[in-house]
Design a protein around this motif. Sequence first.
Motif, mmCIF file in Angstrom:
data_model
loop_
_atom_site.group_PDB
_atom_site.id
_atom_site.type_symbol
_atom_site.label_atom_id
_atom_site.label_comp_id
_atom_site.label_asym_id
_atom_site.label_seq_id
_atom_site.Cartn_x
_atom_site.Cartn_y
_atom_site.Cartn_z
ATOM 1 N N SER A 97 0.830 -1.207 0.000
ATOM 2 C CA SER A 97 0.000 0.000 0.000
ATOM 3 C C SER A 97 0.865 1.257 0.000
ATOM 4 C CB SER A 97 -0.905 0.007 1.233
ATOM 5 O OG SER A 97 -1.912 -0.974 1.134
ATOM 6 N N ALA A 98 0.266 2.315 -0.495
ATOM 7 C CA ALA A 98 0.953 3.600 -0.477
ATOM 8 C C ALA A 98 1.031 4.125 0.948
ATOM 9 C CB ALA A 98 0.207 4.598 -1.364
ATOM 10 N N GLU A 99 2.031 4.959 1.190
ATOM 11 C CA GLU A 99 2.195 5.552 2.517
ATOM 12 C C GLU A 99 1.028 6.475 2.850
ATOM 13 O OE1 GLU A 99 6.570 6.176 3.906
ATOM 14 O OE2 GLU A 99 6.404 7.006 1.880
ATOM 15 N N GLY A 100 0.694 6.534 4.138
ATOM 16 C CA GLY A 100 -0.344 7.442 4.581
ATOM 17 C C GLY A 100 -1.739 6.870 4.569
ATOM 18 N N GLY A 101 -1.890 5.600 4.156
ATOM 19 C CA GLY A 101 -3.205 4.992 4.123
ATOM 20 C C GLY A 101 -3.624 4.459 5.483
ATOM 21 N N GLN A 102 -4.885 4.065 5.591
ATOM 22 C CA GLN A 102 -5.426 3.527 6.834
ATOM 23 C C GLN A 102 -4.835 2.162 7.137
ATOM 24 O OE1 GLN A 102 -9.682 3.117 6.752
ATOM 25 N NE2 GLN A 102 -9.798 2.131 8.760
ATOM 26 N N HIS A 103 -4.462 1.951 8.377
ATOM 27 C CA HIS A 103 -3.904 0.655 8.778
ATOM 28 C C HIS A 103 -4.940 -0.443 8.536
ATOM 29 C CE1 HIS A 103 -1.292 -2.091 11.010
ATOM 30 N NE2 HIS A 103 -2.398 -2.577 11.548
ATOM 31 N N GLY A 104 -4.484 -1.539 7.939
ATOM 32 C CA GLY A 104 -5.371 -2.657 7.675
ATOM 33 C C GLY A 104 -6.168 -2.540 6.394
ATOM 34 N N PRO A 127 -2.683 -5.136 2.360
ATOM 35 C CA PRO A 127 -3.130 -4.020 3.200
ATOM 36 C C PRO A 127 -1.972 -3.469 4.029
ATOM 37 C CG PRO A 127 -4.571 -5.945 3.441
ATOM 38 C CD PRO A 127 -3.356 -6.396 2.704
ATOM 39 N N SER A 128 -2.098 -2.242 4.448
ATOM 40 C CA SER A 128 -1.078 -1.616 5.278
ATOM 41 C C SER A 128 -0.926 -2.372 6.596
ATOM 42 C CB SER A 128 -1.470 -0.165 5.559
ATOM 43 O OG SER A 128 -0.554 0.448 6.433
ATOM 44 N N LEU A 249 -11.971 -3.272 -3.258
ATOM 45 C CA LEU A 249 -10.549 -3.434 -2.927
ATOM 46 C C LEU A 249 -10.147 -2.475 -1.811
ATOM 47 C CD1 LEU A 249 -7.634 -3.843 -5.424
ATOM 48 C CD2 LEU A 249 -7.531 -2.030 -3.726
ATOM 49 N N ARG A 250 -10.578 -1.223 -1.917
ATOM 50 C CA ARG A 250 -10.219 -0.233 -0.897
ATOM 51 C C ARG A 250 -10.846 -0.551 0.462
ATOM 52 N NH1 ARG A 250 -8.124 4.534 -3.230
ATOM 53 N NH2 ARG A 250 -8.450 4.738 -5.476
ATOM 54 N N ALA A 251 -11.996 -1.239 0.448
ATOM 55 C CA ALA A 251 -12.697 -1.552 1.695
ATOM 56 C C ALA A 251 -12.265 -2.877 2.300
ATOM 57 C CB ALA A 251 -14.206 -1.576 1.448
ATOM 58 N N ALA A 252 -11.519 -3.671 1.564
ATOM 59 C CA ALA A 252 -11.133 -4.999 2.038
ATOM 60 C C ALA A 252 -10.099 -4.909 3.151
ATOM 61 C CB ALA A 252 -10.586 -5.836 0.887
ATOM 62 N N SER A 253 -10.190 -5.835 4.110
ATOM 63 C CA SER A 253 -9.220 -5.891 5.210
ATOM 64 C C SER A 253 -8.264 -7.067 5.036
ATOM 65 C CB SER A 253 -9.960 -6.008 6.546
ATOM 66 O OG SER A 253 -10.802 -7.146 6.550
ATOM 67 N N CYS A 254 -8.242 -7.646 3.850
ATOM 68 C CA CYS A 254 -7.350 -8.765 3.543
ATOM 69 C C CYS A 254 -6.658 -8.477 2.216
ATOM 70 C CB CYS A 254 -8.149 -10.079 3.469
ATOM 71 S SG CYS A 254 -9.324 -10.132 2.099
ATOM 72 N N PRO A 255 -5.647 -9.249 1.847
ATOM 73 C CA PRO A 255 -5.042 -9.060 0.531
ATOM 74 C C PRO A 255 -6.067 -9.273 -0.582
ATOM 75 C CG PRO A 255 -3.642 -10.432 1.901
ATOM 76 C CD PRO A 255 -4.940 -10.285 2.633
ATOM 77 N N VAL A 256 -5.869 -8.572 -1.686
ATOM 78 C CA VAL A 256 -6.774 -8.677 -2.830
ATOM 79 C C VAL A 256 -5.959 -9.023 -4.073
ATOM 80 C CG1 VAL A 256 -8.450 -7.499 -4.287
ATOM 81 C CG2 VAL A 256 -8.347 -6.983 -1.831
ATOM 82 N N THR A 257 -6.447 -10.009 -4.811
ATOM 83 C CA THR A 257 -5.832 -10.387 -6.081
ATOM 84 C C THR A 257 -6.782 -10.056 -7.213
ATOM 85 O OG1 THR A 257 -4.581 -12.199 -5.097
ATOM 86 C CG2 THR A 257 -4.906 -12.281 -7.466
ATOM 87 N N VAL A 258 -6.255 -9.439 -8.261
ATOM 88 C CA VAL A 258 -7.044 -9.117 -9.449
ATOM 89 C C VAL A 258 -6.496 -9.927 -10.615
ATOM 90 C CG1 VAL A 258 -7.942 -7.314 -10.941
ATOM 91 C CG2 VAL A 258 -7.414 -6.789 -8.554
ATOM 92 N N LEU A 259 -7.373 -10.692 -11.266
ATOM 93 C CA LEU A 259 -6.973 -11.539 -12.374
ATOM 94 C C LEU A 259 -7.073 -10.783 -13.692
ATOM 95 C CD1 LEU A 259 -8.903 -14.810 -11.415
ATOM 96 C CD2 LEU A 259 -6.570 -14.153 -10.795
ATOM 97 N N PRO A 260 -6.141 -10.983 -14.593
ATOM 98 C CA PRO A 260 -6.270 -10.345 -15.903
ATOM 99 C C PRO A 260 -7.407 -10.977 -16.705
ATOM 100 C CG PRO A 260 -4.255 -11.664 -15.780
ATOM 101 C CD PRO A 260 -4.911 -11.762 -14.459
#
Length: 264
Positions: A97-104, A127-128, A249-260
């Motif tokens: 995750s980018a810096e400054g985002g919400q933890h988790g 997630p952060s 994706l932004r609301a998820a609290s777990c890793p997210v995988t996106v398939l092509p």
Amino acid sequence: MIGAHVIVGYTGDAGGRDALALGSAITRVTGGELTVAAVYPPGSPGQAVEAQANLAHAAGELGAQPAEYIAFESRGAGRGLAVVASRIKADLIVAGSAEGGQHGRIAIGSTADHLLHLSPEAVMLAPSGYLPPEEPSRLTLAYVHRPQCDEAVERVAQAALRLGVPLRLITLDLRTEDPGRLRDDLALAVRLAWESTGIEAETEVAEGFDVAAAMANLEWPPGDLLVCASSEDAQPHRVFLGEVAMKALRAASCPVTVLPRGFS
């Protein structure tokens, strides 16, 4: 199943460490190869040296776990990771995750944004502050009734079978859809998973006035992984995440995988 060759985009910050921990955990589970890449801009000798130092730090973090290390020059980190992934035939790109985002939660910076709209390989975001468990506990697929998601049901079911974990199919009901039709669509997806693998998938329709509220109404235990298919707007064999999936994706609290699109 993705994870035969994982490339981690490593940076010397918290997001880079999260990505490294996640990529390392994935390859321990799949037995796949691990490559750690540090991308630096052209014409920047100082940042090229920093990239090498970051790779040395990553090697120290991984300890005895085998990995390849690549410093790569590119005008953008996302573009560079995509190029390296294609060259080494990696099937999964992991970024933090980018810096400054919400933890988790997942905060999308320029690198992730590029990958989520043009990557030729599957993309996984951490997630952060994410600490991966020893083993995955479940695969969750965000499902809507369209060809890309039907293809994803089969692929993710096969992955769940190989990993020995449950498969969950979720649909978000934002109070604008017919709940009966959504459940009928999920029933067809359950049948598809069963016919392709023999797995009996669990299903949930998450209600909410918006995507974040619907996602909050779902349980996300440690070890869960959310998988999303690319939008119909994606080019063949490219990732392109649609508006609703991006919000999920932004609301998820777990890793997210996106398939092509056209993932195989």
